[in-house]
Structure formats: structure tokens, C-alpha cells
Design a protein around this motif. Structure first.
Motif, PDB file in Angstrom:
ATOM      1  N   VAL A 199       0.870  -1.171   0.000  1.00 52.99           N
ATOM      2  CA  VAL A 199       0.000   0.000   0.000  1.00 52.99           C
ATOM      3  C   VAL A 199       0.908   1.223   0.000  1.00 52.99           C
ATOM      4  CG1 VAL A 199      -1.691   1.297   1.350  1.00 52.99           C
ATOM      5  CG2 VAL A 199      -1.816  -1.184   1.268  1.00 52.99           C
ATOM      6  N   GLY A 200       0.589   2.199  -0.832  1.00 51.13           N
ATOM      7  CA  GLY A 200       1.415   3.403  -0.872  1.00 51.13           C
ATOM      8  C   GLY A 200       0.970   4.350  -1.954  1.00 51.13           C
ATOM      9  N   THR A 201       1.911   5.175  -2.414  1.00 50.27           N
ATOM     10  CA  THR A 201       1.651   6.142  -3.480  1.00 50.27           C
ATOM     11  C   THR A 201       2.484   5.757  -4.690  1.00 50.27           C
ATOM     12  OG1 THR A 201       1.267   7.846  -1.827  1.00 50.27           O
ATOM     13  CG2 THR A 201       1.649   8.592  -4.072  1.00 50.27           C
ATOM     14  N   PHE A 202       1.835   5.679  -5.850  1.00 52.60           N
ATOM     15  CA  PHE A 202       2.450   5.257  -7.111  1.00 52.60           C
ATOM     16  C   PHE A 202       3.137   6.444  -7.787  1.00 52.60           C
ATOM     17  CE2 PHE A 202       1.956   4.994 -11.760  1.00 52.60           C
ATOM     18  CZ  PHE A 202       2.566   3.779 -12.032  1.00 52.60           C
ATOM     19  N   TYR A 203       4.384   6.241  -8.212  1.00 55.68           N
ATOM     20  CA  TYR A 203       5.114   7.256  -8.975  1.00 55.68           C
ATOM     21  C   TYR A 203       5.703   6.615 -10.222  1.00 55.68           C
ATOM     22  CZ  TYR A 203       4.729  10.247  -4.892  1.00 55.68           C
ATOM     23  OH  TYR A 203       4.242  10.993  -3.858  1.00 55.68           O
ATOM     24  N   ARG A 204       5.494   7.248 -11.355  1.00 58.61           N
ATOM     25  CA  ARG A 204       6.011   6.732 -12.622  1.00 58.61           C
ATOM     26  C   ARG A 204       7.472   7.090 -12.840  1.00 58.61           C
ATOM     27  NH1 ARG A 204       2.748   8.235 -17.594  1.00 58.61           N
ATOM     28  NH2 ARG A 204       4.240   6.766 -18.447  1.00 58.61           N
ATOM     29  N   ALA A 205       7.990   8.119 -12.143  1.00 59.15           N
ATOM     30  CA  ALA A 205       9.366   8.587 -12.341  1.00 59.15           C
ATOM     31  C   ALA A 205      10.018   8.834 -10.983  1.00 59.15           C
ATOM     32  CB  ALA A 205       9.361   9.866 -13.163  1.00 59.15           C
ATOM     33  N   ALA A 206      11.355   8.938 -10.997  1.00 57.19           N
ATOM     34  CA  ALA A 206      12.101   9.166  -9.761  1.00 57.19           C
ATOM     35  C   ALA A 206      11.880  10.571  -9.208  1.00 57.19           C
ATOM     36  CB  ALA A 206      13.584   8.925 -10.004  1.00 57.19           C
ATOM     37  N   SER A 207      11.590  11.531 -10.078  1.00 55.62           N
ATOM     38  CA  SER A 207      11.302  12.905  -9.658  1.00 55.62           C
ATOM     39  C   SER A 207      10.378  13.537 -10.700  1.00 55.62           C
ATOM     40  CB  SER A 207      12.592  13.711  -9.527  1.00 55.62           C
ATOM     41  OG  SER A 207      13.143  13.979 -10.793  1.00 55.62           O
ATOM     42  N   PRO A 208       9.746  14.655 -10.362  1.00 58.90           N
ATOM     43  CA  PRO A 208       8.849  15.284 -11.334  1.00 58.90           C
ATOM     44  C   PRO A 208       9.548  15.695 -12.634  1.00 58.90           C
ATOM     45  CG  PRO A 208       8.465  16.175  -9.147  1.00 58.90           C
ATOM     46  CD  PRO A 208       9.685  15.302  -9.060  1.00 58.90           C
ATOM     47  N   GLU A 209      10.837  15.995 -12.570  1.00 58.43           N
ATOM     48  CA  GLU A 209      11.585  16.402 -13.764  1.00 58.43           C
ATOM     49  C   GLU A 209      12.088  15.217 -14.582  1.00 58.43           C
ATOM     50  OE1 GLU A 209      13.082  17.392 -10.547  1.00 58.43           O
ATOM     51  OE2 GLU A 209      11.468  18.860 -10.453  1.00 58.43           O
ATOM     52  N   SER A 210      12.142  14.031 -13.987  1.00 56.22           N
ATOM     53  CA  SER A 210      12.692  12.847 -14.658  1.00 56.22           C
ATOM     54  C   SER A 210      11.683  12.240 -15.635  1.00 56.22           C
ATOM     55  CB  SER A 210      13.050  11.773 -13.632  1.00 56.22           C
ATOM     56  OG  SER A 210      14.004  12.251 -12.724  1.00 56.22           O
ATOM     57  N   ALA A 211      12.233  11.510 -16.605  1.00 53.41           N
ATOM     58  CA  ALA A 211      11.396  10.769 -17.540  1.00 53.41           C
ATOM     59  C   ALA A 211      10.786   9.567 -16.817  1.00 53.41           C
ATOM     60  CB  ALA A 211      12.228  10.289 -18.720  1.00 53.41           C
ATOM     61  N   PRO A 212       9.573   9.142 -17.192  1.00 54.31           N
ATOM     62  CA  PRO A 212       8.961   7.959 -16.561  1.00 54.31           C
ATOM     63  C   PRO A 212       9.819   6.707 -16.776  1.00 54.31           C
ATOM     64  CG  PRO A 212       7.350   9.162 -17.856  1.00 54.31           C
ATOM     65  CD  PRO A 212       8.699   9.759 -18.170  1.00 54.31           C
ATOM     66  N   PHE A 213       9.750   5.797 -15.821  1.00 58.67           N
ATOM     67  CA  PHE A 213      10.479   4.537 -15.925  1.00 58.67           C
ATOM     68  C   PHE A 213       9.947   3.696 -17.084  1.00 58.67           C
ATOM     69  CE2 PHE A 213      10.956   5.395 -11.279  1.00 58.67           C
ATOM     70  CZ  PHE A 213      12.335   5.467 -11.234  1.00 58.67           C
ATOM     71  N   ALA A 214       8.628   3.727 -17.305  1.00 55.61           N
ATOM     72  CA  ALA A 214       8.014   2.893 -18.335  1.00 55.61           C
ATOM     73  C   ALA A 214       6.900   3.657 -19.040  1.00 55.61           C
ATOM     74  CB  ALA A 214       7.443   1.620 -17.708  1.00 55.61           C
ATOM     75  N   GLU A 215       6.778   3.422 -20.345  1.00 56.63           N
ATOM     76  CA  GLU A 215       5.734   4.033 -21.174  1.00 56.63           C
ATOM     77  C   GLU A 215       4.945   2.914 -21.861  1.00 56.63           C
ATOM     78  OE1 GLU A 215       4.840   7.087 -21.407  1.00 56.63           O
ATOM     79  OE2 GLU A 215       6.550   8.270 -20.725  1.00 56.63           O
ATOM     80  N   VAL A 216       3.732   3.200 -22.289  1.00 54.13           N
ATOM     81  CA  VAL A 216       2.929   2.234 -23.030  1.00 54.13           C
ATOM     82  C   VAL A 216       3.661   1.896 -24.325  1.00 54.13           C
ATOM     83  CG1 VAL A 216       0.748   1.869 -24.240  1.00 54.13           C
ATOM     84  CG2 VAL A 216       0.758   3.026 -22.030  1.00 54.13           C
ATOM     85  N   GLY A 217       3.746   0.601 -24.619  1.00 50.58           N
ATOM     86  CA  GLY A 217       4.422   0.132 -25.822  1.00 50.58           C
ATOM     87  C   GLY A 217       5.902  -0.165 -25.621  1.00 50.58           C
ATOM     88  N   GLN A 218       6.460   0.244 -24.505  1.00 58.52           N
ATOM     89  CA  GLN A 218       7.879   0.036 -24.225  1.00 58.52           C
ATOM     90  C   GLN A 218       8.137  -1.415 -23.809  1.00 58.52           C
ATOM     91  OE1 GLN A 218       9.380   2.721 -21.248  1.00 58.52           O
ATOM     92  NE2 GLN A 218      11.416   1.816 -21.233  1.00 58.52           N
ATOM     93  N   VAL A 219       9.257  -1.968 -24.270  1.00 52.48           N
ATOM     94  CA  VAL A 219       9.672  -3.309 -23.868  1.00 52.48           C
ATOM     95  C   VAL A 219      10.563  -3.146 -22.639  1.00 52.48           C
ATOM     96  CG1 VAL A 219      10.971  -5.370 -24.508  1.00 52.48           C
ATOM     97  CG2 VAL A 219       9.493  -4.252 -26.186  1.00 52.48           C
TER      98      VAL A 219
END
Length: 156
Positions: free
Chosen positions: A86-106
Motif C-alpha cells: 500500500v502506498g503512493t504510485f510514482y512513474r518517475a524518480a522525480s517530477p523532472e525525470s522521464a517515466p520509468f516505463a511508457e505504453v508500448g515500451q519493452v
């Protein structure tokens, strides 16, 4: 402890509202209880599935309904990567960083795909196998529950 000291201690306790006294040192242990019966009160945390008070029901129900609406059964029919905590989901390490994963990415096995923050600790969620991201089920900075789908994936 001397008997006269013990008598004085008992007298002091009976003159107050104290119902139980315990003293422990290297040489002796003294326990004094008074009253007819001791009431034991046990408290447990409310289960997560219990209904919130009426004042809070609307804000809590809205995100749950949004998750249910954004994840129809047909879209989640494939493999999913679920939140281990249980927690808070973050797509990137910081707001300025690129997301770890994108749709369609391997994604390669062991690659970090998101972060879940719990109690001020950021937990890296890694792919357990090589896969392709089909859908991201949670918006950035949204709360997630244990076992909630984070990604719909396709094994490669």
C-alpha cells in the motif's frame, strides 16, 4: 524492601486512585493490585475494508470508483503487474525525470518500472520478466492498494 516500607507503600496506594503498582529491580519484584477485578481492554485496528464515516465516504469512494471505471475487466484480462504494498504510485524518480516505463515500451527483467512510496520510503518495483507495457492502470502520484494492478503487460 523492609516490611515497614512495604506497609507505607500499600497505605500510599490505597489513599490514591491507583489500582495496580509494580516495581522491579535486580533483587526483588513487588506487585500490588487492588480492587475487585481488573478490566482488560483490547483494541485492534479497523480492517481496511470497513466503511468510512459519512463525512469521509464520498472522497474515499471516488478514487475507488475511478480505479474500477478505468480498469474494465476486458482490459485487465491479460497479465498484470500488481502493487506489492500500500502506498503512493510514482512513474518517475522525480517530477523532472522521464517515466520509468511508457505504453508500448519493452521492459527487461529486473528493470525498474515504477516507485511505490510507503511511509516515506520509495520502493522500486522491478519487472520479474521481459515484457511489453500494454496499459498503465494508475495515474502518477495516486494512492494504490496491495494487489492493485499497476500495469497491464504482455510477456515476451
Amino acid at each position: 524492601m523492609e516490611v515497614k516500607d512495604l506497609k507505607q507503600l500499600i497505605k500510599m496506594i490505597t489513599e490514591t486512585d491507583i489500582t495496580e503498582f509494580e516495581m522491579d529491580n535486580a533483587e526483588e519484584k513487588i506487585v500490588i493490585k487492588r480492587g475487585q477485578r481488573t478490566e482488560i481492554v483490547q483494541m485492534t485496528a479497523a480492517p481496511a475494508y470497513m466503511q468510512a464515516p459519512a463525512a469521509m465516504a464520498a472522497p474515499i469512494a471516488a478514487p475507488a470508483a475511478a480505479v474500477a471505471a478505468s480498469a474494465p475487466a476486458a482490459e485487465l484480462a491479460g497479465e498484470t503487474i500488481n502493487s506489492p504494498i500500500v502506498g503512493t504510485f510514482y512513474r518517475a524518480a522525480s517530477p523532472e525525470s522521464a517515466p520509468f516505463a511508457e505504453v508500448g515500451q519493452v521492459i527487461e527483467k529486473g528493470q525498474v518500472i515504477c516507485l511505490v512510496e510507503a511511509m516515506k520510503l520509495f520502493n522500486e518495483i522491478e519487472a520479474e520478466f521481459k515484457c511489453k507495457i500494454v496499459k498503465i492502470c494508475v495515474e502518477n502520484a495516486q494512492p494504490v492498494e496491495f494487489g492493485q494492478p499497476l500495469f497491464v503487460i504482455e510477456k515476451i
